[in-house]
Design a protein around this motif. Structure first.
Motif, PDB file in Angstrom:
ATOM      1  N   LEU A 101      -6.045  -4.593  -5.810  1.00 50.69           N
ATOM      2  CA  LEU A 101      -5.125  -5.677  -5.468  1.00 50.69           C
ATOM      3  C   LEU A 101      -5.770  -7.054  -5.619  1.00 50.69           C
ATOM      4  O   LEU A 101      -5.065  -8.039  -5.830  1.00 50.69           O
ATOM      5  N   THR A 102      -7.097  -7.138  -5.511  1.00 53.00           N
ATOM      6  CA  THR A 102      -7.777  -8.424  -5.662  1.00 53.00           C
ATOM      7  C   THR A 102      -8.020  -8.763  -7.132  1.00 53.00           C
ATOM      8  O   THR A 102      -8.245  -9.916  -7.471  1.00 53.00           O
ATOM      9  N   GLU A 103      -7.972  -7.756  -7.997  1.00 52.82           N
ATOM     10  CA  GLU A 103      -8.132  -7.994  -9.429  1.00 52.82           C
ATOM     11  C   GLU A 103      -6.830  -8.575  -9.974  1.00 52.82           C
ATOM     12  O   GLU A 103      -5.796  -8.527  -9.336  1.00 52.82           O
ATOM     13  N   ALA A 104      -6.881  -9.071 -11.187  1.00 53.67           N
ATOM     14  CA  ALA A 104      -5.695  -9.698 -11.785  1.00 53.67           C
ATOM     15  C   ALA A 104      -4.788  -8.687 -12.477  1.00 53.67           C
ATOM     16  O   ALA A 104      -3.859  -9.066 -13.169  1.00 53.67           O
ATOM     17  N   THR A 105      -5.067  -7.410 -12.299  1.00 50.03           N
ATOM     18  CA  THR A 105      -4.264  -6.396 -12.988  1.00 50.03           C
ATOM     19  C   THR A 105      -2.871  -6.284 -12.389  1.00 50.03           C
ATOM     20  O   THR A 105      -2.649  -6.560 -11.211  1.00 50.03           O
ATOM     21  N   SER A 106      -1.948  -5.875 -13.201  1.00 49.72           N
ATOM     22  CA  SER A 106      -0.563  -5.704 -12.764  1.00 49.72           C
ATOM     23  C   SER A 106      -0.357  -4.254 -12.338  1.00 49.72           C
ATOM     24  O   SER A 106      -0.361  -3.354 -13.168  1.00 49.72           O
ATOM     25  N   ILE A 107      -0.190  -4.056 -11.027  1.00 42.70           N
ATOM     26  CA  ILE A 107       0.048  -2.704 -10.505  1.00 42.70           C
ATOM     27  C   ILE A 107       1.249  -2.742  -9.573  1.00 42.70           C
ATOM     28  O   ILE A 107       1.638  -3.805  -9.086  1.00 42.70           O
ATOM     29  N   VAL A 108       1.818  -1.588  -9.329  1.00 43.12           N
ATOM     30  CA  VAL A 108       2.929  -1.469  -8.398  1.00 43.12           C
ATOM     31  C   VAL A 108       2.462  -0.636  -7.214  1.00 43.12           C
ATOM     32  O   VAL A 108       1.916   0.456  -7.394  1.00 43.12           O
ATOM     33  N   VAL A 109       2.647  -1.149  -5.999  1.00 40.02           N
ATOM     34  CA  VAL A 109       2.383  -0.368  -4.795  1.00 40.02           C
ATOM     35  C   VAL A 109       3.741   0.117  -4.311  1.00 40.02           C
ATOM     36  O   VAL A 109       4.629  -0.685  -4.011  1.00 40.02           O
ATOM     37  N   LEU A 110       3.910   1.449  -4.273  1.00 41.22           N
ATOM     38  CA  LEU A 110       5.156   2.063  -3.839  1.00 41.22           C
ATOM     39  C   LEU A 110       4.943   2.654  -2.452  1.00 41.22           C
ATOM     40  O   LEU A 110       4.132   3.553  -2.269  1.00 41.22           O
ATOM     41  N   ASP A 111       5.674   2.138  -1.475  1.00 39.77           N
ATOM     42  CA  ASP A 111       5.576   2.595  -0.088  1.00 39.77           C
ATOM     43  C   ASP A 111       6.728   3.559   0.166  1.00 39.77           C
ATOM     44  O   ASP A 111       7.891   3.170   0.112  1.00 39.77           O
ATOM     45  N   VAL A 112       6.407   4.849   0.430  1.00 41.21           N
ATOM     46  CA  VAL A 112       7.448   5.866   0.595  1.00 41.21           C
ATOM     47  C   VAL A 112       7.717   6.218   2.064  1.00 41.21           C
ATOM     48  O   VAL A 112       8.358   7.220   2.353  1.00 41.21           O
ATOM     49  N   ARG A 113       7.238   5.370   2.987  1.00 41.34           N
ATOM     50  CA  ARG A 113       7.543   5.580   4.403  1.00 41.34           C
ATOM     51  C   ARG A 113       8.984   5.186   4.666  1.00 41.34           C
ATOM     52  O   ARG A 113       9.648   4.567   3.836  1.00 41.34           O
ATOM     53  N   GLU A 114       9.470   5.509   5.854  1.00 44.68           N
ATOM     54  CA  GLU A 114      10.824   5.128   6.241  1.00 44.68           C
ATOM     55  C   GLU A 114      10.924   3.604   6.313  1.00 44.68           C
ATOM     56  O   GLU A 114       9.930   2.914   6.533  1.00 44.68           O
ATOM     57  N   LEU A 134      13.822   8.725  -2.967  1.00 41.43           N
ATOM     58  CA  LEU A 134      13.111   8.586  -4.236  1.00 41.43           C
ATOM     59  C   LEU A 134      13.860   9.205  -5.409  1.00 41.43           C
ATOM     60  O   LEU A 134      13.965   8.600  -6.480  1.00 41.43           O
ATOM     61  N   GLU A 135      14.388  10.392  -5.215  1.00 43.40           N
ATOM     62  CA  GLU A 135      15.107  11.090  -6.291  1.00 43.40           C
ATOM     63  C   GLU A 135      16.212  10.214  -6.881  1.00 43.40           C
ATOM     64  O   GLU A 135      16.363  10.129  -8.096  1.00 43.40           O
ATOM     65  N   ASN A 136      16.959   9.531  -6.019  1.00 44.05           N
ATOM     66  CA  ASN A 136      18.085   8.714  -6.469  1.00 44.05           C
ATOM     67  C   ASN A 136      17.715   7.286  -6.856  1.00 44.05           C
ATOM     68  O   ASN A 136      18.558   6.563  -7.396  1.00 44.05           O
ATOM     69  N   ARG A 137      16.473   6.869  -6.571  1.00 40.65           N
ATOM     70  CA  ARG A 137      16.094   5.482  -6.842  1.00 40.65           C
ATOM     71  C   ARG A 137      14.942   5.345  -7.833  1.00 40.65           C
ATOM     72  O   ARG A 137      14.443   4.239  -8.047  1.00 40.65           O
ATOM     73  N   MET A 138      14.543   6.444  -8.479  1.00 38.26           N
ATOM     74  CA  MET A 138      13.440   6.384  -9.450  1.00 38.26           C
ATOM     75  C   MET A 138      13.700   5.376 -10.560  1.00 38.26           C
ATOM     76  O   MET A 138      12.768   4.786 -11.089  1.00 38.26           O
ATOM     77  N   HIS A 139      14.979   5.202 -10.905  1.00 37.54           N
ATOM     78  CA  HIS A 139      15.345   4.280 -11.983  1.00 37.54           C
ATOM     79  C   HIS A 139      14.920   2.832 -11.675  1.00 37.54           C
ATOM     80  O   HIS A 139      14.849   2.013 -12.585  1.00 37.54           O
ATOM     81  N   GLU A 140      14.597   2.534 -10.424  1.00 36.95           N
ATOM     82  CA  GLU A 140      14.155   1.192 -10.047  1.00 36.95           C
ATOM     83  C   GLU A 140      12.705   0.940 -10.456  1.00 36.95           C
ATOM     84  O   GLU A 140      12.231  -0.194 -10.388  1.00 36.95           O
ATOM     85  N   LEU A 141      12.008   1.998 -10.864  1.00 34.33           N
ATOM     86  CA  LEU A 141      10.602   1.890 -11.245  1.00 34.33           C
ATOM     87  C   LEU A 141      10.450   2.045 -12.757  1.00 34.33           C
ATOM     88  O   LEU A 141      11.243   2.724 -13.402  1.00 34.33           O
ATOM     89  N   ASN A 142       9.385   1.441 -13.305  1.00 34.67           N
ATOM     90  CA  ASN A 142       9.087   1.561 -14.731  1.00 34.67           C
ATOM     91  C   ASN A 142       8.127   2.732 -14.934  1.00 34.67           C
ATOM     92  O   ASN A 142       7.054   2.773 -14.331  1.00 34.67           O
ATOM     93  N   LYS A 143       8.503   3.663 -15.800  1.00 40.14           N
ATOM     94  CA  LYS A 143       7.689   4.869 -16.011  1.00 40.14           C
ATOM     95  C   LYS A 143       6.306   4.578 -16.571  1.00 40.14           C
ATOM     96  O   LYS A 143       5.408   5.403 -16.471  1.00 40.14           O
ATOM     97  N   ASN A 144       6.114   3.394 -17.163  1.00 42.74           N
ATOM     98  CA  ASN A 144       4.815   3.067 -17.761  1.00 42.74           C
ATOM     99  C   ASN A 144       3.920   2.225 -16.854  1.00 42.74           C
ATOM    100  O   ASN A 144       2.762   1.997 -17.175  1.00 42.74           O
ATOM    101  N   ASP A 145       4.450   1.761 -15.716  1.00 39.92           N
ATOM    102  CA  ASP A 145       3.636   0.973 -14.786  1.00 39.92           C
ATOM    103  C   ASP A 145       2.575   1.846 -14.126  1.00 39.92           C
ATOM    104  O   ASP A 145       2.754   3.056 -13.972  1.00 39.92           O
ATOM    105  N   GLU A 146       1.493   1.207 -13.700  1.00 41.94           N
ATOM    106  CA  GLU A 146       0.483   1.888 -12.890  1.00 41.94           C
ATOM    107  C   GLU A 146       0.980   1.812 -11.447  1.00 41.94           C
ATOM    108  O   GLU A 146       1.071   0.730 -10.866  1.00 41.94           O
ATOM    109  N   ILE A 147       1.345   2.984 -10.881  1.00 40.95           N
ATOM    110  CA  ILE A 147       1.977   3.033  -9.560  1.00 40.95           C
ATOM    111  C   ILE A 147       1.037   3.684  -8.548  1.00 40.95           C
ATOM    112  O   ILE A 147       0.585   4.815  -8.744  1.00 40.95           O
ATOM    113  N   PHE A 148       0.746   2.952  -7.471  1.00 41.31           N
ATOM    114  CA  PHE A 148      -0.084   3.456  -6.385  1.00 41.31           C
ATOM    115  C   PHE A 148       0.855   3.757  -5.221  1.00 41.31           C
ATOM    116  O   PHE A 148       1.513   2.862  -4.702  1.00 41.31           O
ATOM    117  N   VAL A 149       0.940   5.034  -4.821  1.00 44.00           N
ATOM    118  CA  VAL A 149       1.893   5.469  -3.811  1.00 44.00           C
ATOM    119  C   VAL A 149       1.215   5.562  -2.447  1.00 44.00           C
ATOM    120  O   VAL A 149       0.175   6.207  -2.307  1.00 44.00           O
TER     121      VAL A 149
END
Length: 191
Positions: A101-114, A134-149
């Motif tokens: 998160l401190t680096e300049a890289t573009s990442i997505v943090v996905l929080d799956v808590r309530e 998640l099943e119904n909202r996956m389309h909100e995410l980009n399949k090629n992004d680096e995702i940290f769950v």
């Protein structure tokens, strides 16, 4: 409605994630294949958690009945050949994510808590999609992004990471131990 029949009853009322799953796993180990377990819980997230856990381990999630504040989950124990608990192979620690998160890289943090868990404490700019949605909202995410769950302890995020990977997401990483021990920056509805 006809009363549901279960071979074993587990009282997990008042327990929060990951305890309903921990107790379910423990009692499931003592049961015979084909037996049905009724898990009584009050944690709203337990429905998605137990369903995902059952799918991951090969046990059969039969369904959930709501009786006031109590959720009655029904699971059927699978035979030995059916049960193989999988874990998502790509994992990082909280410290590794904090460094990313401190680096300049573009990442997505996905929080799956309530949603309530997220509202009171989350990593800045994290995307909130509870595991049960998640099943119904996956389309909100980009399949090629680096995702940290992330989740509270690493269990729900493990299930979510597996689900994303199964659906064509290519760069998915589970963060452990998650928000229960996160010491980096956070944001909440109160600040």
């Amino acid at each position: 409605m006809e009363q549901m029949k279960a071979n074993v009853l587990l009282d997990a009322k008042g327990l929060a994630c990951p305890m309903p799953i921990v107790k379910t796993k423990k009692i499931m180990n003592t049961m015979e294949a084909g037996q049905v377990l009724e898990v009584q819980a009050t944690d709203k997230g337990s429905k998605a958690d137990l369903k995902a856990w059952a799918e991951r381990t090969g046990h059969q999630y039969l369904g959930t009945l709501e009786e006031g504040p109590v959720l009655k989950h029904y699971l059927r124990k699978a035979s030995g050949e059916e049960t193989i608990e999988r874990k998502h192979p790509h994992v990082v620690t909280n410290a590794e994510l904090a460094n990313k998160l401190t680096e300049a890289t573009s990442i997505v943090v996905l929080d799956v808590r309530e949603a309530a868990e997220y509202a009171f404490n989350h990593i800045p700019n994290a995307v909130s999609i509870p595991l049960g949605e998640l099943e119904n909202r996956m389309h909100e995410l980009n399949k090629n992004d680096e995702i940290f769950v992330v989740c509270r302890t690493g269990n729900r995020s493990d299930l979510a990471a597996q689900k994303l990977t199964e659906n064509g997401f290519t760069h998915v990483v589970n963060v452990i131990p998650g928000m229960s021990q996160w010491s980096g920056k956070t944001t909440s509805v109160t600040n």
